[in-house]
Design a protein around this motif. Sequence first.
Motif, PDB file in Angstrom:
ATOM      1  N   CYS A   1     -33.175  25.053 -89.234  1.00 52.43           N
ATOM      2  CA  CYS A   1     -34.094  24.397 -88.292  1.00 52.43           C
ATOM      3  C   CYS A   1     -35.507  24.920 -88.525  1.00 52.43           C
ATOM      4  O   CYS A   1     -35.729  26.131 -88.561  1.00 52.43           O
ATOM      5  CB  CYS A   1     -33.667  24.675 -86.854  1.00 52.43           C
TER       6      CYS A   1
ATOM      7  N   CYS B   1     -36.579  27.002 -84.909  1.00 47.99           N
ATOM      8  CA  CYS B   1     -35.952  28.259 -84.465  1.00 47.99           C
ATOM      9  C   CYS B   1     -35.243  28.986 -85.614  1.00 47.99           C
ATOM     10  O   CYS B   1     -34.656  30.051 -85.394  1.00 47.99           O
ATOM     11  CB  CYS B   1     -34.984  28.005 -83.313  1.00 47.99           C
TER      12      CYS B   1
ATOM     13  N   CYS C   1     -31.230  19.917 -83.655  1.00 46.34           N
ATOM     14  CA  CYS C   1     -30.809  21.318 -83.756  1.00 46.34           C
ATOM     15  C   CYS C   1     -29.904  21.685 -82.577  1.00 46.34           C
ATOM     16  O   CYS C   1     -30.240  21.407 -81.421  1.00 46.34           O
ATOM     17  CB  CYS C   1     -32.037  22.229 -83.786  1.00 46.34           C
TER      18      CYS C   1
ATOM     19  N   CYS D   1     -32.048  24.742 -80.461  1.00 43.92           N
ATOM     20  CA  CYS D   1     -33.299  24.522 -79.713  1.00 43.92           C
ATOM     21  C   CYS D   1     -33.540  23.054 -79.362  1.00 43.92           C
ATOM     22  O   CYS D   1     -34.460  22.746 -78.621  1.00 43.92           O
ATOM     23  CB  CYS D   1     -34.490  25.081 -80.488  1.00 43.92           C
TER      24      CYS D   1
HETATM   25 ZN   LIG Z   1     -33.720  24.838 -83.760  1.00 40.86          ZN
END
Ligand SMILES: [Zn+2]
Length: 245
Positions: free
Chosen positions: A11, A14, A48, A51
Motif C-alpha cells: 500500500c 500505510c 487496502c 488503511c
Molecule cells: Zn494501506
Amino acid sequence: MSQQKTYNIRCPQCQQDQDVQLYEAVNVQHSPELKQRLMANQLNTVTCGQCGLTFRVDKPLLYHDPAKRFMIYQIPVSGKSAEEGERQFTDSLGQLSSLMPKDIQSPDVSLVFSRTELVERIFLRDAGLNERIIEYIKYMIYTRNSAKVDAARKILLFDAEDSTPEALCFVVQDAESRKLEFVLQYDRKTYAALCETFDKDDQTPTLLELFPGPYISARRLVLKETSETDSAAPKPPRKRRPRET
Ligand SMILES: [Zn+2]
C-alpha cells in the motif's frame, strides 16, 4: 477467457503488504462488465485492508475483443524506454500465447505502455479507425505545429468523445502535468484521402515502414527524428512523406 493473477502489493499510504487478485487478461466479449470497469478507470483497483486507501495497480494486461478481432497488450513501463518495453513484449510473447484462445493462429496484438494509451487505442479500434493512419496524422500535427504541440512536452490523444462524422478530434495533454489543454480538429476527408494515398502511392514510405510496431507511436517517431537531427551523425537519405491533401 478473462484471467486473474495474485500479486503481492504494498500500500502506497500505510506500506502494508497484501496479496491481491488482478486481471492479467480481459475478454470483453465474455465479460463486457470488465470493459466498463476498465473505461471507468476501475479495473485492477485495490482497497487496502489496513488503511482503506483505494488505488490502481498497473501490471501487464491483455485486452481481447474477439468480436472486433483485436488485442492490445499493456506493459506498464513508467520510467523505462519504449525500446525496453518492446524487448519485454517480445520476451512475454510466449507467455502471452498461453492467455490467448487456442483457435487464434497469429493474432494482431498492439502494444501500449500506459492505461491512457490503452483506453485511447480501444476507442480508436471501436470507431473502426486505423491506428497507423491516426498516428500518421498525429505525426503531421507534431511536425507542422511544433511551436504549439511540441512532442517533447505535449502528448496528442485521439479524442473519440468530441469527434464527429466530419471531424476527428485530438486532445493535447501536457506530458508533465498530465493536464488536458485544448482540442484540435482534423477533417475526416483527409483521413480517407490518407488511407488511399498509403494504399496506392508506392513512392511514399509505407505505414509499416514508418510505424513497424509493435509499439506504434507518432510521438516516439518525432522524438527519435529530433534526436537524430540533433546528433552530428550522417543520415541515410529518407524517402519523401506523402503530399499534403
Ligand atoms: Zn494501506
